[in-house]
Design a protein around this motif. Structure first.
Motif, PDB file in Angstrom:
ATOM      1  N   UNK A 125       7.967  13.636  -8.144  1.00 51.79           N
ATOM      2  CA  UNK A 125       6.721  13.555  -7.395  1.00 51.79           C
ATOM      3  C   UNK A 125       5.516  13.189  -8.247  1.00 51.79           C
ATOM      4  N   UNK A 126       5.408  13.724  -9.454  1.00 54.37           N
ATOM      5  CA  UNK A 126       4.215  13.461 -10.245  1.00 54.37           C
ATOM      6  C   UNK A 126       4.126  11.996 -10.652  1.00 54.37           C
ATOM      7  N   UNK A 127       5.227  11.373 -10.948  1.00 50.35           N
ATOM      8  CA  UNK A 127       5.216   9.959 -11.312  1.00 50.35           C
ATOM      9  C   UNK A 127       4.819   9.112 -10.114  1.00 50.35           C
ATOM     10  N   UNK A 128       5.292   9.462  -8.967  1.00 48.34           N
ATOM     11  CA  UNK A 128       4.993   8.706  -7.756  1.00 48.34           C
ATOM     12  C   UNK A 128       3.573   8.922  -7.265  1.00 48.34           C
ATOM     13  N   UNK A 129       3.172  10.174  -7.156  1.00 46.82           N
ATOM     14  CA  UNK A 129       1.904  10.517  -6.504  1.00 46.82           C
ATOM     15  C   UNK A 129       0.764   9.654  -6.981  1.00 46.82           C
ATOM     16  N   UNK A 130       0.705   9.439  -8.233  1.00 40.88           N
ATOM     17  CA  UNK A 130      -0.461   8.755  -8.774  1.00 40.88           C
ATOM     18  C   UNK A 130      -0.271   7.260  -8.844  1.00 40.88           C
ATOM     19  N   UNK A 131       0.947   6.828  -8.943  1.00 42.45           N
ATOM     20  CA  UNK A 131       1.194   5.388  -8.960  1.00 42.45           C
ATOM     21  C   UNK A 131       0.817   4.750  -7.630  1.00 42.45           C
ATOM     22  N   UNK A 132       1.170   5.397  -6.525  1.00 40.29           N
ATOM     23  CA  UNK A 132       0.847   4.781  -5.238  1.00 40.29           C
ATOM     24  C   UNK A 132      -0.645   4.811  -4.960  1.00 40.29           C
ATOM     25  N   UNK A 133      -1.343   5.805  -5.421  1.00 37.90           N
ATOM     26  CA  UNK A 133      -2.790   5.828  -5.208  1.00 37.90           C
ATOM     27  C   UNK A 133      -3.492   4.758  -6.036  1.00 37.90           C
ATOM     28  N   UNK A 134      -2.913   4.415  -7.176  1.00 41.94           N
ATOM     29  CA  UNK A 134      -3.509   3.387  -8.022  1.00 41.94           C
ATOM     30  C   UNK A 134      -3.562   2.047  -7.307  1.00 41.94           C
ATOM     31  N   UNK A 135      -2.570   1.781  -6.480  1.00 42.90           N
ATOM     32  CA  UNK A 135      -2.501   0.500  -5.797  1.00 42.90           C
ATOM     33  C   UNK A 135      -3.112   0.525  -4.405  1.00 42.90           C
ATOM     34  N   UNK A 136      -3.548   1.650  -3.940  1.00 54.06           N
ATOM     35  CA  UNK A 136      -3.870   1.772  -2.522  1.00 54.06           C
ATOM     36  C   UNK A 136      -5.106   1.004  -2.079  1.00 54.06           C
ATOM     37  N   UNK A 137      -5.894   0.465  -2.958  1.00 53.96           N
ATOM     38  CA  UNK A 137      -7.053  -0.306  -2.519  1.00 53.96           C
ATOM     39  C   UNK A 137      -6.701  -1.746  -2.161  1.00 53.96           C
ATOM     40  N   UNK A 138      -5.547  -2.208  -2.570  1.00 53.41           N
ATOM     41  CA  UNK A 138      -5.243  -3.621  -2.429  1.00 53.41           C
ATOM     42  C   UNK A 138      -4.301  -3.977  -1.296  1.00 53.41           C
ATOM     43  N   UNK A 139      -3.746  -3.017  -0.591  1.00 47.70           N
ATOM     44  CA  UNK A 139      -2.699  -3.330   0.377  1.00 47.70           C
ATOM     45  C   UNK A 139      -3.117  -3.113   1.815  1.00 47.70           C
ATOM     46  N   UNK A 140      -2.549  -3.881   2.756  1.00 54.06           N
ATOM     47  CA  UNK A 140      -2.840  -3.712   4.178  1.00 54.06           C
ATOM     48  C   UNK A 140      -2.129  -2.513   4.774  1.00 54.06           C
ATOM     49  N   UNK A 141      -2.394  -2.179   6.058  1.00 49.19           N
ATOM     50  CA  UNK A 141      -1.906  -0.976   6.711  1.00 49.19           C
ATOM     51  C   UNK A 141      -0.484  -1.026   7.233  1.00 49.19           C
ATOM     52  N   UNK A 142       0.052   0.177   7.560  1.00 45.56           N
ATOM     53  CA  UNK A 142       1.361   0.358   8.183  1.00 45.56           C
ATOM     54  C   UNK A 142       1.314   1.688   8.914  1.00 45.56           C
ATOM     55  N   UNK A 143       2.332   1.957   9.700  1.00 45.48           N
ATOM     56  CA  UNK A 143       2.336   3.226  10.438  1.00 45.48           C
ATOM     57  C   UNK A 143       3.141   4.278   9.693  1.00 45.48           C
ATOM     58  N   UNK A 144       2.876   5.538   9.968  1.00 45.63           N
ATOM     59  CA  UNK A 144       3.544   6.644   9.300  1.00 45.63           C
ATOM     60  C   UNK A 144       4.826   6.991  10.047  1.00 45.63           C
ATOM     61  N   UNK A 145       5.914   7.112   9.316  1.00 44.77           N
ATOM     62  CA  UNK A 145       7.200   7.514   9.886  1.00 44.77           C
ATOM     63  C   UNK A 145       7.490   8.950   9.467  1.00 44.77           C
ATOM     64  N   UNK A 146       8.632   9.488   9.912  1.00 45.67           N
ATOM     65  CA  UNK A 146       9.006  10.840   9.508  1.00 45.67           C
ATOM     66  C   UNK A 146       9.091  10.941   7.992  1.00 45.67           C
ATOM     67  N   UNK A 147       9.768   9.997   7.366  1.00 39.56           N
ATOM     68  CA  UNK A 147       9.698   9.865   5.912  1.00 39.56           C
ATOM     69  C   UNK A 147       9.350   8.410   5.646  1.00 39.56           C
ATOM     70  N   UNK A 148       8.741   8.157   4.529  1.00 36.66           N
ATOM     71  CA  UNK A 148       8.346   6.786   4.232  1.00 36.66           C
ATOM     72  C   UNK A 148       8.657   6.449   2.794  1.00 36.66           C
ATOM     73  N   UNK A 149       8.791   5.179   2.558  1.00 36.08           N
ATOM     74  CA  UNK A 149       9.026   4.696   1.198  1.00 36.08           C
ATOM     75  C   UNK A 149       7.714   4.792   0.418  1.00 36.08           C
ATOM     76  N   UNK A 150       7.835   4.665  -0.886  1.00 31.17           N
ATOM     77  CA  UNK A 150       6.639   4.686  -1.713  1.00 31.17           C
ATOM     78  C   UNK A 150       5.741   3.492  -1.377  1.00 31.17           C
ATOM     79  N   UNK A 151       6.350   2.345  -1.119  1.00 26.09           N
ATOM     80  CA  UNK A 151       5.573   1.156  -0.763  1.00 26.09           C
ATOM     81  C   UNK A 151       4.813   1.380   0.544  1.00 26.09           C
ATOM     82  N   UNK A 152       5.480   1.984   1.523  1.00 24.31           N
ATOM     83  CA  UNK A 152       4.796   2.269   2.790  1.00 24.31           C
ATOM     84  C   UNK A 152       3.671   3.275   2.583  1.00 24.31           C
ATOM     85  N   UNK A 153       3.868   4.229   1.691  1.00 19.83           N
ATOM     86  CA  UNK A 153       2.821   5.214   1.398  1.00 19.83           C
ATOM     87  C   UNK A 153       1.577   4.522   0.851  1.00 19.83           C
TER      88      UNK A 153
END
Length: 141
Positions: A5-33
């Motif tokens: 979790x610690x490796x993921x949590x911050x990596x996805x937030x680092x990229x979150x300004x550059x990507x378009x939207x998607x919907x939330x599922x029961x579980x989601x991939x890191x890319x979808x997050x």
């Protein structure tokens, strides 16, 4: 097979300004997050967390500390994304235990997670609902 979790949590937030939207599922991939957070939290990150180091949980901590100032949509999305990723990681770490009976009955003698998972997925109709749900929650189907 799963990331910590610690490796993921911050990596996805680092990229979150550059990507378009998607919907939330029961579980989601890191890319979808990343995609969902970019859509729902990008403006809040720019406004309230600008200039922070993207590692070590700085963005998540900032959003959580400034929750009263952050949009309700971002607060809700952040909670949902983190819960979804946690569910996925838990399922990935526990599938062998949850599916132990099915592995012993249907996939006896197989070695390697990929081979075992392939066997379980083929045996979907013959394994327990809990095992099937764990495989689905893990994002492997």
């Amino acid at each position: 097979m799963s990331k910590k979790p610690s490796a993921f949590r911050w990596a996805f937030l680092a990229a979150c300004l550059a990507l378009p939207g998607a919907s939330i599922a029961d579980t989601m991939s890191y890319a979808d997050a990343v995609t969902v957070l970019a859509k729902d939290c990008g403006a809040d990150i720019k406004k309230h967390c600008r200039g922070l180091n993207l590692g070590n949980g700085a963005i998540q901590n900032c959003l959580e500390q400034k929750a009263a100032k952050v949009s309700p949509t971002c607060n809700s999305t952040l909670s949902s994304v983190l819960a979804s990723i946690q569910l996925r990681q838990t399922a990935q770490m526990s599938y062998a235990k949850v599916c132990r009976h099915a592995i012993g009955q249907r996939c006896r003698g197989m070695r390697g997670d990929g081979n075992i998972l392939g066997c379980l997925i083929k045996a979907t109709k013959h394994i327990s609902d809990d095992c099937n749900q764990t495989i689905t929650d893990a994002g492997w189907r």
